[in-house]
Design an enzyme around this catalytic site. Structure first.
Site, mmCIF file in Angstrom:
data_model
loop_
_atom_site.group_PDB
_atom_site.id
_atom_site.type_symbol
_atom_site.label_atom_id
_atom_site.label_comp_id
_atom_site.label_asym_id
_atom_site.label_seq_id
_atom_site.Cartn_x
_atom_site.Cartn_y
_atom_site.Cartn_z
ATOM 1 N N ASP A 178 0.836 -1.204 0.000
ATOM 2 C CA ASP A 178 0.000 0.000 0.000
ATOM 3 C C ASP A 178 0.872 1.255 0.000
ATOM 4 O O ASP A 178 0.567 2.246 -0.673
ATOM 5 C CB ASP A 178 -0.927 0.002 1.226
ATOM 6 C CG ASP A 178 -1.812 -1.231 1.257
ATOM 7 O OD1 ASP A 178 -2.352 -1.586 0.201
ATOM 8 O OD2 ASP A 178 -1.938 -1.839 2.333
ATOM 9 N N HIS A 205 -5.561 -3.530 5.474
ATOM 10 C CA HIS A 205 -5.181 -3.839 4.098
ATOM 11 C C HIS A 205 -6.369 -4.417 3.335
ATOM 12 O O HIS A 205 -6.385 -5.592 2.974
ATOM 13 C CB HIS A 205 -3.981 -4.798 4.069
ATOM 14 C CG HIS A 205 -3.603 -5.188 2.668
ATOM 15 N ND1 HIS A 205 -3.058 -4.295 1.766
ATOM 16 C CD2 HIS A 205 -3.744 -6.354 1.994
ATOM 17 C CE1 HIS A 205 -2.867 -4.898 0.612
ATOM 18 N NE2 HIS A 205 -3.273 -6.145 0.717
HETATM 19 N N1 LIG Z 1 -0.441 -8.383 1.824
HETATM 20 C C1 LIG Z 1 -0.500 -7.998 0.574
HETATM 21 O O1 LIG Z 1 -0.305 -6.819 0.275
HETATM 22 C C2 LIG Z 1 -0.733 -9.010 -0.519
HETATM 23 C C3 LIG Z 1 -0.442 -8.673 -1.851
HETATM 24 C C4 LIG Z 1 -0.641 -9.610 -2.835
HETATM 25 C C5 LIG Z 1 -1.153 -10.864 -2.516
HETATM 26 N N2 LIG Z 1 -1.435 -11.159 -1.229
HETATM 27 C C6 LIG Z 1 -1.942 -12.490 -0.847
HETATM 28 O O2 LIG Z 1 -0.874 -13.422 -0.858
HETATM 29 C C7 LIG Z 1 -1.395 -14.748 -1.031
HETATM 30 C C8 LIG Z 1 -0.600 -15.501 -2.088
HETATM 31 O O3 LIG Z 1 -0.757 -14.923 -3.344
HETATM 32 P P1 LIG Z 1 -0.044 -15.562 -4.644
HETATM 33 O O4 LIG Z 1 -0.391 -14.697 -5.789
HETATM 34 O O5 LIG Z 1 1.384 -15.855 -4.363
HETATM 35 O O6 LIG Z 1 -0.853 -16.934 -4.754
HETATM 36 P P2 LIG Z 1 -0.386 -18.283 -5.511
HETATM 37 O O7 LIG Z 1 -1.577 -19.161 -5.600
HETATM 38 O O8 LIG Z 1 0.356 -17.952 -6.746
HETATM 39 O O9 LIG Z 1 0.668 -18.917 -4.489
HETATM 40 C C9 LIG Z 1 0.295 -19.364 -3.233
HETATM 41 C C10 LIG Z 1 1.198 -20.502 -2.841
HETATM 42 O O10 LIG Z 1 0.810 -20.933 -1.535
HETATM 43 C C11 LIG Z 1 0.986 -22.320 -1.515
HETATM 44 N N3 LIG Z 1 0.263 -22.922 -0.405
HETATM 45 C C12 LIG Z 1 -1.056 -23.238 -0.308
HETATM 46 N N4 LIG Z 1 -1.292 -23.817 0.883
HETATM 47 C C13 LIG Z 1 -0.123 -23.844 1.550
HETATM 48 C C14 LIG Z 1 0.276 -24.334 2.819
HETATM 49 N N5 LIG Z 1 -0.581 -24.899 3.658
HETATM 50 N N6 LIG Z 1 1.571 -24.206 3.153
HETATM 51 C C15 LIG Z 1 2.465 -23.620 2.323
HETATM 52 N N7 LIG Z 1 2.145 -23.164 1.105
HETATM 53 C C16 LIG Z 1 0.868 -23.274 0.729
HETATM 54 C C17 LIG Z 1 0.515 -22.803 -2.879
HETATM 55 O O11 LIG Z 1 1.009 -24.118 -3.158
HETATM 56 C C18 LIG Z 1 1.104 -21.727 -3.779
HETATM 57 O O12 LIG Z 1 2.389 -22.086 -4.243
HETATM 58 C C19 LIG Z 1 -2.866 -14.550 -1.372
HETATM 59 O O13 LIG Z 1 -3.638 -14.770 -0.220
HETATM 60 C C20 LIG Z 1 -2.959 -13.086 -1.779
HETATM 61 O O14 LIG Z 1 -4.226 -12.547 -1.596
HETATM 62 C C21 LIG Z 1 -1.240 -10.252 -0.232
HETATM 63 O O1 LIG Z 2 -5.652 -7.276 -4.051
HETATM 64 C C1 LIG Z 2 -5.353 -8.403 -3.676
HETATM 65 O O2 LIG Z 2 -6.184 -9.313 -3.575
HETATM 66 C C2 LIG Z 2 -3.925 -8.740 -3.371
HETATM 67 C C3 LIG Z 2 -3.275 -7.764 -2.465
HETATM 68 O O3 LIG Z 2 -3.937 -7.631 -1.246
HETATM 69 C C4 LIG Z 2 -3.005 -6.439 -3.099
HETATM 70 O O4 LIG Z 2 -3.228 -5.400 -2.460
HETATM 71 O O5 LIG Z 2 -2.530 -6.413 -4.244
#
Ligand SMILES: NC(=O)c1ccc[n+]([C@@H]2O[C@H](COP(=O)([O-])OP(=O)(O)OC[C@H]3O[C@@H](n4cnc5c(N)ncnc54)[C@H](O)[C@@H]3O)[C@@H](O)[C@H]2O)c1
Ligand SMILES: O=C(O)C[C@H](O)C(=O)O
Length: 341
Positions: A178, A205
């Site tokens: 953010d 967030h």
């Molecule tokens: N905080 C933020 O600003 C922010 C930003 C972007 C994404 N996110 C979040 O991050 C998360 C991941 O996003 P992504 O795009 O990498 O998803 P993705 O599906 O590409 O990757 C997620 C990974 O988690 C793994 N996984 C699932 N269960 C698991 C477990 N029990 N133990 C270990 N690994 C496990 C999967 O195998 C996969 O490789 C999502 O929840 C998304 O919303 C948060």
């Molecule tokens: O928007 C989402 O779902 C992923 C993450 O929280 C973001 O801010 O990009």
């Protein structure tokens, strides 16, 4: 079974892209574990943590596909030794001795979904991972990326409380993306050099709980109320902008990996005793009536050294603060209730 463990040749920290003016004569050994390391965020985050000279050991864990990621990243000639761990039976080994655990495990959004729509799947994933953290590395700093962050951080806190290991100084919701977005969008609108921009982002967030404080942005610029409103909305909707552009193929991964690497680097610097390490993060807080709240946080040898106050707010920001409280409160309660079921 450990899948891969390769000692890499250390390169000079001076060539490092994440090095930000912190003089480190004797760099202590630090282990960083990434849980969800084979995912969209996990892979580029693994790469960026491999480039960080503060890391001596990098443990990459996922439920599948970790061997390839670990083998690939391990060939990079930087300081850290890389190990890959696949499947729950190897989670303990991945976590043992970790100083910082970064959690980007879980499902991402598709168009039309809110972050809260991820709760049913991700809450259970985060709960299980935090139970393992409590067992294998109870003193690690936990950087929670998995959504909905507004609820997954309270879930983690409850799991750690039950295990008797909770230390509010060591649990962080990663809201750095953010801040990264607010800086980028502000620089574009204010026509100031992006590298010089600072903007605190507070609250939580998700949607309106993300509250950028553009009244405190530097360098100062004379933006109109309409421009501030548009910048605020774009920052709040930044995640959705990416989800829609990816059209069903997930959410922000590359910018999130960058943001996650910035925040983990700040945690490592704090642990190593670097002065004046301040980042925004969603932490246990008393600066509002809400038990968890994102604000500027000073990082130190034990994690959170000080939760900094909000500073002076504009009327528009004061209004935004009051508006976000009910949603944030209910996301916190939802997480606490889930963890105690
Ligand atoms: N905080 C933020 O600003 C922010 C930003 C972007 C994404 N996110 C979040 O991050 C998360 C991941 O996003 P992504 O795009 O990498 O998803 P993705 O599906 O590409 O990757 C997620 C990974 O988690 C793994 N996984 C699932 N269960 C698991 C477990 N029990 N133990 C270990 N690994 C496990 C999967 O195998 C996969 O490789 C999502 O929840 C998304 O919303 C948060
Ligand atoms: O928007 C989402 O779902 C992923 C993450 O929280 C973001 O801010 O990009």
């Amino acid at each position: 079974m450990m899948l891969r463990s390769i000692k890499s040749l250390a390169t000079s920290p001076s060539s490092h892209i994440l090095r930000r003016g912190y003089a480190s004569e004797a760099v202590p050994d630090r282990k960083v574990a990434v849980l969800g390391a084979a995912g969209g965020i996990g892979q580029p985050l693994a790469l960026l943590m491999k480039l960080n000279p503060l890391v001596s050991s990098l443990a990459l864990y996922d439920i599948a596909n970790t061997p390839g990621v670990a083998a690939d990243v391990s060939h990079i000639n930087t300081r850290s030794e890389v190990s890959g761990y696949s499947g729950e039976a190897e989670l303990g080994k991945a976590l043992e001795g970790a100083d910082v655990v970064i959690i980007p495990a879980g499902v991402p959004r598709k168009p039309g979904m809110t972050r809260d729509d991820l709760f049913n799947i991700n809450a259970g994933i985060v709960k299980g991972l935090c139970q393992a953290i409590a067992k294998y590395c109870p003193h690690a700093l936990v950087n929670m990326i998995s959504n909905p962050v507004n609820s997954t951080v309270p879930i983690a806190a409850e799991v750690f409380k039950k295990a008797g290991t909770y230390d509010p100084k060591r649990l962080f919701g990663v809201t750095t993306l953010d801040v990264v977005r607010a800086k980028t969008f502000y620089a574009g609108k204010a026509k100031v050099p992006v590298a010089e921009v600072n903007v605190p982002v507070v609250g939580g967030h998700a949607g309106i709980t993300i509250l950028p404080l553009f009244s405190q942005a530097t360098p100062k610029a004379n933006l109109s109320d309409a421009e501030i409103t548009a910048l605020t909305k774009r920052t709040q909707d930044g995640g959705t902008e990416v989800v829609e552009a990816k059209a069903g193929k997930g959410s922000a991964t590359l910018s999130m990996a960058y943001a996650g690497a910035i925040f983990a680097d700040a945690c490592l610097k704090g642990l190593n005793g670097a002065p004046d390490v301040v980042e925004c993060s969603y932490v246990q807080s008393t600066i509002t009536e809400l038990p968890f709240f994102a604000s500027k946080v000073r990082l130190g040898k034990n994690g959170v050294e000080e939760v900094l106050g909000l500073g002076p707010l504009s009327d528009y920001e004061k209004e935004g603060l009051e508006k976000l409280k009910p949603e944030l409160q209910s996301s916190i309660e939802k997480g606490i209730k889930f963890a105690n079921q």
